[in-house]
Design a protein around this motif. Structure first.
Motif, PDB file in Angstrom:
ATOM      1  N   VAL A  41       0.916  -1.200  -0.064  1.00  0.00           N
ATOM      2  CA  VAL A  41       0.086   0.042   0.034  1.00  0.00           C
ATOM      3  C   VAL A  41       0.917   1.337  -0.021  1.00  0.00           C
ATOM      4  O   VAL A  41       1.768   1.334   0.905  1.00  0.00           O
ATOM      5  CB  VAL A  41      -0.950   0.067   1.270  1.00  0.00           C
ATOM      6  CG1 VAL A  41      -1.763   1.324   1.339  1.00  0.00           C
ATOM      7  CG2 VAL A  41      -1.977  -1.194   1.237  1.00  0.00           C
ATOM      8  N   GLU A  42       0.712   2.063  -0.831  1.00  0.00           N
ATOM      9  CA  GLU A  42       1.427   3.549  -0.977  1.00  0.00           C
ATOM     10  C   GLU A  42       0.382   4.380  -1.068  1.00  0.00           C
ATOM     11  O   GLU A  42      -0.758   4.694  -1.858  1.00  0.00           O
ATOM     12  CB  GLU A  42       2.127   3.509  -2.254  1.00  0.00           C
ATOM     13  CG  GLU A  42       3.071   2.595  -2.508  1.00  0.00           C
ATOM     14  CD  GLU A  42       4.116   2.705  -3.597  1.00  0.00           C
ATOM     15  OE1 GLU A  42       4.076   3.874  -4.493  1.00  0.00           O
ATOM     16  OE2 GLU A  42       5.302   2.013  -3.648  1.00  0.00           O
ATOM     17  N   LEU A 101       0.852  -1.183  15.929  1.00  0.00           N
ATOM     18  CA  LEU A 101       1.841  -0.322  15.024  1.00  0.00           C
ATOM     19  C   LEU A 101       2.454   0.710  15.774  1.00  0.00           C
ATOM     20  O   LEU A 101       1.630   1.724  16.083  1.00  0.00           O
ATOM     21  CB  LEU A 101       0.676   0.162  13.924  1.00  0.00           C
ATOM     22  CG  LEU A 101       1.620   0.814  12.568  1.00  0.00           C
ATOM     23  CD1 LEU A 101       2.668  -0.094  11.932  1.00  0.00           C
ATOM     24  CD2 LEU A 101       0.559   1.325  11.655  1.00  0.00           C
ATOM     25  N   ILE A 102       3.814   0.689  15.954  1.00  0.00           N
ATOM     26  CA  ILE A 102       4.518   1.784  16.567  1.00  0.00           C
ATOM     27  C   ILE A 102       5.481   2.445  15.917  1.00  0.00           C
ATOM     28  O   ILE A 102       6.012   2.048  14.921  1.00  0.00           O
ATOM     29  CB  ILE A 102       5.073   1.068  18.150  1.00  0.00           C
ATOM     30  CG1 ILE A 102       6.062  -0.029  17.636  1.00  0.00           C
ATOM     31  CG2 ILE A 102       4.083   0.560  18.961  1.00  0.00           C
ATOM     32  CD1 ILE A 102       6.998  -0.462  18.708  1.00  0.00           C
ATOM     33  N   THR A 115      -1.791   4.688   7.987  1.00  0.00           N
ATOM     34  CA  THR A 115      -2.005   3.607   7.801  1.00  0.00           C
ATOM     35  C   THR A 115      -3.546   3.393   7.917  1.00  0.00           C
ATOM     36  O   THR A 115      -4.203   2.380   7.230  1.00  0.00           O
ATOM     37  CB  THR A 115      -1.061   2.649   8.567  1.00  0.00           C
ATOM     38  OG1 THR A 115       0.205   2.911   8.296  1.00  0.00           O
ATOM     39  CG2 THR A 115      -1.590   1.348   8.137  1.00  0.00           C
ATOM     40  N   LEU A 116      -4.006   3.671   9.227  1.00  0.00           N
ATOM     41  CA  LEU A 116      -5.420   3.757   9.879  1.00  0.00           C
ATOM     42  C   LEU A 116      -6.330   4.288   8.695  1.00  0.00           C
ATOM     43  O   LEU A 116      -7.211   3.796   8.445  1.00  0.00           O
ATOM     44  CB  LEU A 116      -5.551   4.167  11.067  1.00  0.00           C
ATOM     45  CG  LEU A 116      -4.959   3.559  12.289  1.00  0.00           C
ATOM     46  CD1 LEU A 116      -5.640   3.747  13.595  1.00  0.00           C
ATOM     47  CD2 LEU A 116      -4.897   1.918  11.932  1.00  0.00           C
ATOM     48  N   LYS A 117      -6.052   5.469   8.571  1.00  0.00           N
ATOM     49  CA  LYS A 117      -6.924   6.094   7.506  1.00  0.00           C
ATOM     50  C   LYS A 117      -6.977   5.546   5.840  1.00  0.00           C
ATOM     51  O   LYS A 117      -7.861   5.696   5.539  1.00  0.00           O
ATOM     52  CB  LYS A 117      -6.266   7.644   7.244  1.00  0.00           C
ATOM     53  CG  LYS A 117      -6.598   8.633   8.474  1.00  0.00           C
ATOM     54  CD  LYS A 117      -5.777   9.876   8.419  1.00  0.00           C
ATOM     55  CE  LYS A 117      -5.843  10.814   9.517  1.00  0.00           C
ATOM     56  NZ  LYS A 117      -5.711  12.205   9.536  1.00  0.00           N
ATOM     57  N   SER A 118      -5.781   4.892   5.579  1.00  0.00           N
ATOM     58  CA  SER A 118      -5.971   4.354   4.345  1.00  0.00           C
ATOM     59  C   SER A 118      -7.008   2.997   4.607  1.00  0.00           C
ATOM     60  O   SER A 118      -7.542   2.688   3.499  1.00  0.00           O
ATOM     61  CB  SER A 118      -4.428   3.830   4.024  1.00  0.00           C
ATOM     62  OG  SER A 118      -3.745   4.969   3.723  1.00  0.00           O
ATOM     63  N   GLN A 153     -10.393   7.019   4.644  1.00  0.00           N
ATOM     64  CA  GLN A 153     -10.352   8.560   4.672  1.00  0.00           C
ATOM     65  C   GLN A 153      -9.208   9.010   3.731  1.00  0.00           C
ATOM     66  O   GLN A 153      -9.210  10.205   3.246  1.00  0.00           O
ATOM     67  CB  GLN A 153      -9.974   8.929   6.166  1.00  0.00           C
ATOM     68  CG  GLN A 153     -11.131   8.753   7.075  1.00  0.00           C
ATOM     69  CD  GLN A 153     -10.598   9.063   8.665  1.00  0.00           C
ATOM     70  OE1 GLN A 153     -10.321  10.180   8.803  1.00  0.00           O
ATOM     71  NE2 GLN A 153     -10.748   7.854   9.269  1.00  0.00           N
ATOM     72  N   VAL A 154      -8.116   8.166   3.413  1.00  0.00           N
ATOM     73  CA  VAL A 154      -7.063   8.487   2.537  1.00  0.00           C
ATOM     74  C   VAL A 154      -7.158   7.238   1.436  1.00  0.00           C
ATOM     75  O   VAL A 154      -7.371   6.201   2.047  1.00  0.00           O
ATOM     76  CB  VAL A 154      -5.522   8.400   3.107  1.00  0.00           C
ATOM     77  CG1 VAL A 154      -4.596   8.569   1.919  1.00  0.00           C
ATOM     78  CG2 VAL A 154      -5.640   9.582   4.001  1.00  0.00           C
TER      79      VAL A 154
END
Length: 241
Positions: A15-16, A40-41, A51-54, A58-59
């Motif tokens: 994922v990009e 995820l740290i 990453t969460l928004k993807s 949201q992204v």
């Protein structure tokens, strides 16, 4: 362990994601199995929230694939992702400060028309957060930071999600409240909730996580069991010192 059909519950493949021309994620590979807590740290600006928004829509990723429960959700809008069973508790809580606790929770169940079901879900939330029941008619903005975080998580639980994503749940909270929040996260997981946890408090996160990923400048640089990452010298120096 993957599902019976050999797939993971959630999987990101190469994922990009970008903000305009600025690349925020550089080919992220990540997976979660049903029933896990995965954390995820990373430092500020590493790409954790992106990453969460993807995942949530949201992204929109420019390239790569996001699979959830066997379905490609890469191009889903946020409301479609929510309806598929993914709930996100955003960084900074973002409750509706002028609405009461009751109204905030009801918004979490926006897709449910049956009032009895909404009431049952609310009682389930109160099982985790009894204080919210005591504050039911209080406006969200007048509550403490810890209570607002409980409300934000409760609102997400009103969706009855299959996957709960928590973005920096400990941010700005007193240590005793952080302990309470993490205890509740563990309890939810024991009852079957799959959880993706983004957290700057690496020590707390890795203590409760089955597995973890370390992200730096948009790339995954380490992955492993939570206990393994706790003892990794690179992780200890960067995040646990």
């Amino acid at each position: 362990m993957a599902n019976e059909n050999g797939t993971h519950f959630l999987e990101l493949k190469q994922v990009e994601s970008f903000y305009g021309k600025i690349q925020a994620l550089n080919g992220i590979d990540l997976y979660i199995n049903e029933g896990e807590i995965v954390t995820l740290i990373g430092s500020n600006g590493a790409g954790k929230s992106t990453t969460l928004k993807s995942i949530s829509g949201q992204v929109q990723p420019k390239t790569g694939t996001i699979l959830f429960d066997g379905t490609d959700i890469t191009k889903n809008a946020p409301h479609q992702t929510a309806l598929s069973g993914i709930a996100q508790v955003p960084e900074g809580r973002r409750i509706f400060p002028r609405l009461t606790v009751r109204e905030n929770l009801q918004i979490g169940a926006f897709s449910v028309k049956d009032k009895k079901v909404v009431s049952e879900r609310m009682e389930r939330v109160f099982g985790y957060f009894p204080r919210l029941k005591e504050r039911l008619e209080q406006k969200g903005g007048t509550m403490s930071g810890g209570e607002q975080q409980m409300l934000a998580i409760g609102r997400a639980l009103m969706m009855k999600p299959k996957l709960l994503m928590l973005d920096e749940p400990s941010m700005g909270l007193a240590p005793i409240i952080v302990e309470q929040i993490f205890d509740i996260v563990k309890e939810m997981n024991k009852e079957g909730m799959t959880i993706l946890l983004v957290e700057q408090n690496a020590f707390q996160a890795l203590q409760i996580a089955n597995r973890g990923y370390v992200i730096q400048t948009g790339s995954i640089v380490l992955e492993g069991k939570g206990s393994e990452l706790m003892t990794n010298e690179q992780v200890r120096e960067a995040y646990l010192a």
